[in-house]
Design a protein around this motif. Structure first.
Motif, PDB file in Angstrom:
ATOM      1  N   ILE A  79      31.430  40.051  38.007  1.00  0.00           N
ATOM      2  CA  ILE A  79      31.770  38.708  37.511  1.00  0.00           C
ATOM      3  C   ILE A  79      30.488  37.982  37.097  1.00  0.00           C
ATOM      4  CG2 ILE A  79      32.878  36.504  38.100  1.00  0.00           C
ATOM      5  CD1 ILE A  79      34.923  38.570  38.534  1.00  0.00           C
ATOM      6  N   ILE A  87      26.233  33.579  28.897  1.00  0.00           N
ATOM      7  CA  ILE A  87      25.704  32.256  29.231  1.00  0.00           C
ATOM      8  C   ILE A  87      24.248  32.382  29.651  1.00  0.00           C
ATOM      9  CG2 ILE A  87      25.944  30.223  30.722  1.00  0.00           C
ATOM     10  CD1 ILE A  87      28.909  30.777  30.917  1.00  0.00           C
TER      11      ILE A  87
ATOM     12  N   LEU B  14      39.148  39.246  26.024  1.00  0.00           N
ATOM     13  CA  LEU B  14      37.912  39.931  26.424  1.00  0.00           C
ATOM     14  C   LEU B  14      38.120  41.435  26.618  1.00  0.00           C
ATOM     15  CD1 LEU B  14      36.516  37.320  28.981  1.00  0.00           C
ATOM     16  CD2 LEU B  14      35.559  37.852  26.735  1.00  0.00           C
ATOM     17  N   SER B  76      31.564  28.878  25.707  1.00  0.00           N
ATOM     18  CA  SER B  76      31.411  29.678  26.930  1.00  0.00           C
ATOM     19  C   SER B  76      31.976  28.994  28.174  1.00  0.00           C
ATOM     20  CB  SER B  76      29.944  30.072  27.140  1.00  0.00           C
ATOM     21  OG  SER B  76      29.099  28.999  26.893  1.00  0.00           O
ATOM     22  N   LEU B  77      32.658  27.853  27.990  1.00  0.00           N
ATOM     23  CA  LEU B  77      33.234  27.174  29.153  1.00  0.00           C
ATOM     24  C   LEU B  77      34.243  28.067  29.908  1.00  0.00           C
ATOM     25  CD1 LEU B  77      32.831  24.501  30.597  1.00  0.00           C
ATOM     26  CD2 LEU B  77      34.652  23.512  29.235  1.00  0.00           C
ATOM     27  N   ILE B  79      34.177  31.199  30.232  1.00  0.00           N
ATOM     28  CA  ILE B  79      33.383  32.218  30.938  1.00  0.00           C
ATOM     29  C   ILE B  79      32.814  31.608  32.220  1.00  0.00           C
ATOM     30  CG2 ILE B  79      31.411  33.808  30.762  1.00  0.00           C
ATOM     31  CD1 ILE B  79      33.200  34.488  28.548  1.00  0.00           C
ATOM     32  N   LYS B  80      32.351  30.363  32.099  1.00  0.00           N
ATOM     33  CA  LYS B  80      31.824  29.684  33.285  1.00  0.00           C
ATOM     34  C   LYS B  80      32.931  29.516  34.338  1.00  0.00           C
ATOM     35  CE  LYS B  80      29.708  25.569  35.062  1.00  0.00           C
ATOM     36  NZ  LYS B  80      30.787  25.351  36.047  1.00  0.00           N
ATOM     37  N   GLN B  81      34.153  29.252  33.867  1.00  0.00           N
ATOM     38  CA  GLN B  81      35.248  29.035  34.814  1.00  0.00           C
ATOM     39  C   GLN B  81      35.662  30.327  35.518  1.00  0.00           C
ATOM     40  OE1 GLN B  81      37.660  26.860  32.010  1.00  0.00           O
ATOM     41  NE2 GLN B  81      36.912  24.885  32.734  1.00  0.00           N
ATOM     42  N   ILE B  82      35.524  31.471  34.816  1.00  0.00           N
ATOM     43  CA  ILE B  82      35.749  32.770  35.471  1.00  0.00           C
ATOM     44  C   ILE B  82      34.746  32.919  36.621  1.00  0.00           C
ATOM     45  CG2 ILE B  82      35.536  35.296  35.204  1.00  0.00           C
ATOM     46  CD1 ILE B  82      36.280  34.927  32.244  1.00  0.00           C
ATOM     47  N   HIS B  83      33.489  32.635  36.303  1.00  0.00           N
ATOM     48  CA  HIS B  83      32.415  32.723  37.288  1.00  0.00           C
ATOM     49  C   HIS B  83      32.712  31.833  38.500  1.00  0.00           C
ATOM     50  CE1 HIS B  83      28.525  31.343  38.940  1.00  0.00           C
ATOM     51  NE2 HIS B  83      28.127  32.574  38.739  1.00  0.00           N
ATOM     52  N   ASP B  84      33.042  30.573  38.211  1.00  0.00           N
ATOM     53  CA  ASP B  84      33.234  29.618  39.305  1.00  0.00           C
ATOM     54  C   ASP B  84      34.456  29.947  40.165  1.00  0.00           C
ATOM     55  OD1 ASP B  84      31.039  28.446  38.257  1.00  0.00           O
ATOM     56  OD2 ASP B  84      32.039  26.653  37.500  1.00  0.00           O
ATOM     57  N   ARG B  85      35.425  30.643  39.553  1.00  0.00           N
ATOM     58  CA  ARG B  85      36.631  30.976  40.329  1.00  0.00           C
ATOM     59  C   ARG B  85      36.304  31.928  41.476  1.00  0.00           C
ATOM     60  NH1 ARG B  85      42.463  32.932  37.857  1.00  0.00           N
ATOM     61  NH2 ARG B  85      43.421  33.591  39.816  1.00  0.00           N
TER      62      ARG B  85
END
Lengths: 107, 107
Positions: A79, A87, B14, B76-77, B79-85
Protein backbone atom coordinates in the motif's frame (compact mmCIF):
# COMPACT_ATOMS: atom_id res chain seq x y z
CA UNK A 1 6.85 -2.06 -6.56
CA UNK A 2 9.02 -4.77 -7.98
CA UNK A 3 7.05 -5.37 -11.20
CA UNK A 4 3.80 -4.78 -13.01
CA UNK A 5 2.80 -8.42 -12.42
CA UNK A 6 2.99 -7.75 -8.69
CA UNK A 7 0.85 -4.66 -9.21
CA UNK A 8 -1.70 -6.75 -11.12
CA UNK A 9 -2.00 -9.09 -8.13
CA UNK A 10 -2.28 -6.22 -5.66
CA UNK A 11 -5.01 -4.33 -7.51
CA UNK A 12 -6.90 -7.54 -8.31
CA UNK A 13 -6.83 -8.31 -4.58
CA UNK A 14 -8.00 -4.83 -3.62
CA UNK A 15 -10.74 -4.76 -6.27
CA UNK A 16 -13.08 -6.91 -4.13
CA UNK A 17 -14.81 -5.09 -1.30
CA UNK A 18 -14.91 -8.17 0.93
CA UNK A 19 -11.13 -8.38 0.72
CA UNK A 20 -10.88 -4.68 1.56
CA UNK A 21 -13.10 -5.32 4.60
CA UNK A 22 -10.78 -8.14 5.68
CA UNK A 23 -7.81 -5.73 5.44
CA UNK A 24 -9.77 -3.15 7.49
CA UNK A 25 -10.13 -5.73 10.27
CA UNK A 26 -6.49 -6.82 10.07
CA UNK A 27 -5.39 -3.20 10.32
CA UNK A 28 -6.85 -3.15 13.86
CA UNK A 29 -5.16 -6.40 14.89
CA UNK A 30 -4.00 -9.75 13.47
CA UNK A 31 -6.81 -12.33 13.42
CA UNK A 32 -7.05 -16.09 13.01
CA UNK A 33 -8.95 -17.47 10.05
CA UNK A 34 -11.56 -18.72 12.53
CA UNK A 35 -12.06 -15.21 13.93
CA UNK A 36 -12.54 -13.83 10.40
CA UNK A 37 -15.15 -16.52 9.65
CA UNK A 38 -17.05 -15.50 12.79
CA UNK A 39 -16.99 -11.84 11.71
CA UNK A 40 -18.44 -12.70 8.30
CA UNK A 41 -21.15 -15.29 9.05
CA UNK A 42 -22.59 -14.83 5.54
CA UNK A 43 -19.43 -16.30 3.96
CA UNK A 44 -18.53 -19.96 4.36
CA UNK A 45 -15.05 -20.93 5.54
CA UNK A 46 -13.90 -21.85 2.01
CA UNK A 47 -14.79 -18.39 0.67
CA UNK A 48 -12.95 -16.66 3.51
CA UNK A 49 -9.91 -18.86 2.86
CA UNK A 50 -10.02 -18.11 -0.88
CA UNK A 51 -10.09 -14.35 -0.18
CA UNK A 52 -7.15 -14.77 2.22
CA UNK A 53 -5.25 -16.71 -0.45
CA UNK A 54 -5.68 -13.88 -2.99
CA UNK A 55 -4.56 -11.34 -0.36
CA UNK A 56 -1.57 -13.51 0.57
CA UNK A 57 -0.51 -13.95 -3.06
CA UNK A 58 -0.60 -10.17 -3.44
CA UNK A 59 1.59 -9.80 -0.36
CA UNK A 60 -1.10 -7.86 1.49
CA UNK A 61 -1.55 -10.53 4.14
CA UNK A 62 1.17 -12.53 5.86
CA UNK A 63 0.05 -15.72 7.57
CA UNK A 64 1.75 -17.23 10.58
CA UNK A 65 0.96 -20.73 11.89
CA UNK A 66 0.70 -21.24 15.61
CA UNK A 67 -0.25 -24.80 16.42
CA UNK A 68 -3.54 -25.44 14.63
CA UNK A 69 -4.27 -21.75 14.20
CA UNK A 70 -3.37 -19.49 11.32
CA UNK A 71 -2.85 -15.86 12.28
CA UNK A 72 -3.34 -13.38 9.46
CA UNK A 73 -1.39 -10.12 9.58
CA UNK A 74 -1.84 -7.04 7.38
CA UNK A 75 1.29 -6.22 5.39
CA UNK A 76 0.88 -2.60 4.37
CA UNK A 77 4.17 -2.27 2.48
CA UNK A 78 2.48 -2.77 -0.94
CA UNK A 79 0.00 0.00 0.00
CA UNK A 80 2.88 2.33 0.83
CA UNK A 81 4.44 1.52 -2.54
CA UNK A 82 1.19 2.43 -4.36
CA UNK A 83 1.33 5.76 -2.54
CA UNK A 84 4.99 6.37 -3.34
CA UNK A 85 4.50 5.52 -7.01
CA UNK A 86 2.11 8.42 -7.61
CA UNK A 87 2.68 10.83 -4.75
CA UNK A 88 5.98 12.61 -4.18
CA UNK A 89 7.04 13.66 -0.67
CA UNK A 90 6.17 17.28 -1.40
CA UNK A 91 2.79 16.50 -2.97
CA UNK A 92 1.98 14.26 -0.01
CA UNK A 93 2.18 17.22 2.33
CA UNK A 94 0.04 19.44 0.10
CA UNK A 95 -2.51 16.63 -0.25
CA UNK A 96 -2.79 16.25 3.52
CA UNK A 97 -3.76 19.90 3.78
CA UNK A 98 -6.26 19.61 0.89
CA UNK A 99 -7.76 16.45 2.33
CA UNK A 100 -8.21 18.08 5.75
CA UNK A 101 -9.84 21.09 4.07
CA UNK A 102 -12.19 18.78 2.14
CA UNK A 103 -13.29 16.91 5.28
CA UNK A 104 -13.71 20.20 7.20
CA UNK A 105 -15.95 21.50 4.43
CA UNK A 106 -17.94 18.25 4.24
CA UNK A 107 -18.23 17.87 8.02
CA UNK B 1 -12.90 7.39 0.72
CA UNK B 2 -16.54 8.38 0.47
CA UNK B 3 -17.95 4.90 -0.26
CA UNK B 4 -17.15 1.38 -1.29
CA UNK B 5 -18.60 2.06 -4.76
CA UNK B 6 -15.98 4.77 -5.23
CA UNK B 7 -13.33 2.27 -4.12
CA UNK B 8 -14.64 -0.24 -6.66
CA UNK B 9 -14.15 2.34 -9.44
CA UNK B 10 -10.67 3.28 -8.21
CA UNK B 11 -9.33 -0.29 -7.97
CA UNK B 12 -10.98 -1.28 -11.25
CA UNK B 13 -9.20 1.69 -12.86
CA UNK B 14 -5.85 0.81 -11.28
CA UNK B 15 -6.15 -2.88 -12.17
CA UNK B 16 -5.11 -2.27 -15.81
CA UNK B 17 -1.39 -1.73 -16.34
CA UNK B 18 -1.94 0.61 -19.28
CA UNK B 19 -3.96 2.90 -17.06
CA UNK B 20 -1.22 2.76 -14.43
CA UNK B 21 1.28 3.76 -17.14
CA UNK B 22 -0.93 6.71 -18.09
CA UNK B 23 -0.95 7.81 -14.43
CA UNK B 24 2.87 7.44 -14.31
CA UNK B 25 3.11 9.90 -17.21
CA UNK B 26 0.59 12.33 -15.73
CA UNK B 27 2.52 12.31 -12.45
CA UNK B 28 5.42 13.99 -14.34
CA UNK B 29 3.19 16.61 -15.96
CA UNK B 30 -0.35 17.11 -17.31
CA UNK B 31 -0.70 15.92 -20.92
CA UNK B 32 -3.22 16.39 -23.71
CA UNK B 33 -5.02 13.35 -25.06
CA UNK B 34 -3.05 13.83 -28.30
CA UNK B 35 0.26 13.68 -26.41
CA UNK B 36 -0.81 10.46 -24.70
CA UNK B 37 -1.75 8.92 -28.06
CA UNK B 38 1.73 9.77 -29.38
CA UNK B 39 3.35 8.12 -26.34
CA UNK B 40 1.39 4.91 -26.89
CA UNK B 41 1.48 4.37 -30.67
CA UNK B 42 0.30 0.76 -30.23
CA UNK B 43 -3.09 1.97 -28.91
CA UNK B 44 -5.61 3.71 -31.16
CA UNK B 45 -7.12 7.02 -30.06
CA UNK B 46 -10.41 5.39 -29.03
CA UNK B 47 -8.63 2.98 -26.65
CA UNK B 48 -6.64 5.81 -25.04
CA UNK B 49 -9.87 7.81 -24.62
CA UNK B 50 -11.64 4.81 -23.06
CA UNK B 51 -8.81 4.36 -20.55
CA UNK B 52 -8.97 8.08 -19.73
CA UNK B 53 -12.73 7.80 -19.22
CA UNK B 54 -12.29 4.96 -16.69
CA UNK B 55 -9.59 6.98 -14.88
CA UNK B 56 -11.80 10.08 -14.88
CA UNK B 57 -14.82 8.19 -13.52
CA UNK B 58 -12.61 6.92 -10.70
CA UNK B 59 -11.51 10.49 -9.94
CA UNK B 60 -7.88 9.68 -10.71
CA UNK B 61 -7.74 12.00 -13.72
CA UNK B 62 -9.21 15.48 -13.99
CA UNK B 63 -9.67 16.81 -17.52
CA UNK B 64 -9.57 20.47 -18.43
CA UNK B 65 -10.62 21.76 -21.85
CA UNK B 66 -8.52 24.47 -23.46
CA UNK B 67 -9.84 25.33 -26.91
CA UNK B 68 -9.80 22.10 -28.89
CA UNK B 69 -7.39 20.41 -26.49
CA UNK B 70 -8.15 18.33 -23.45
CA UNK B 71 -5.51 18.47 -20.75
CA UNK B 72 -5.42 15.47 -18.43
CA UNK B 73 -4.20 15.99 -14.86
CA UNK B 74 -3.39 13.34 -12.26
CA UNK B 75 -5.57 13.65 -9.16
CA UNK B 76 -3.70 11.75 -6.46
CA UNK B 77 -6.20 12.38 -3.66
CA UNK B 78 -7.82 8.92 -4.09
CA UNK B 79 -4.33 7.37 -3.86
CA UNK B 80 -3.71 9.23 -0.62
CA UNK B 81 -7.03 7.94 0.72
CA UNK B 82 -6.04 4.33 -0.08
CA UNK B 83 -2.88 4.93 1.92
CA UNK B 84 -4.69 6.52 4.85
CA UNK B 85 -7.26 3.72 4.99
CA UNK B 86 -4.67 1.06 5.83
CA UNK B 87 -1.65 2.94 7.14
CA UNK B 88 -1.72 5.00 10.29
CA UNK B 89 0.60 7.99 10.70
CA UNK B 90 2.85 6.03 13.05
CA UNK B 91 2.98 2.92 10.84
CA UNK B 92 3.79 5.12 7.84
CA UNK B 93 7.00 6.24 9.50
CA UNK B 94 8.03 2.70 10.45
CA UNK B 95 7.24 1.51 6.91
CA UNK B 96 9.47 4.18 5.39
CA UNK B 97 12.39 2.86 7.41
CA UNK B 98 11.58 -0.76 6.47
CA UNK B 99 11.20 0.13 2.81
CA UNK B 100 14.56 1.91 2.78
CA UNK B 101 16.18 -1.09 4.49
CA UNK B 102 14.64 -3.43 1.88
CA UNK B 103 15.93 -1.37 -1.06
CA UNK B 104 19.38 -1.05 0.57
CA UNK B 105 19.53 -4.83 0.96
CA UNK B 106 18.32 -5.42 -2.60
CA UNK B 107 20.57 -2.79 -4.13
Amino acid sequence: MSSESDSDLIFKALAHRRRREILDLLKEAPRTTGMLCETFPDMDRCTVMLHLKVLEEAGLVIAQKEGRERWNHLNSLPIKQIHDRWISAYAGHALSILDRLRSDLEG
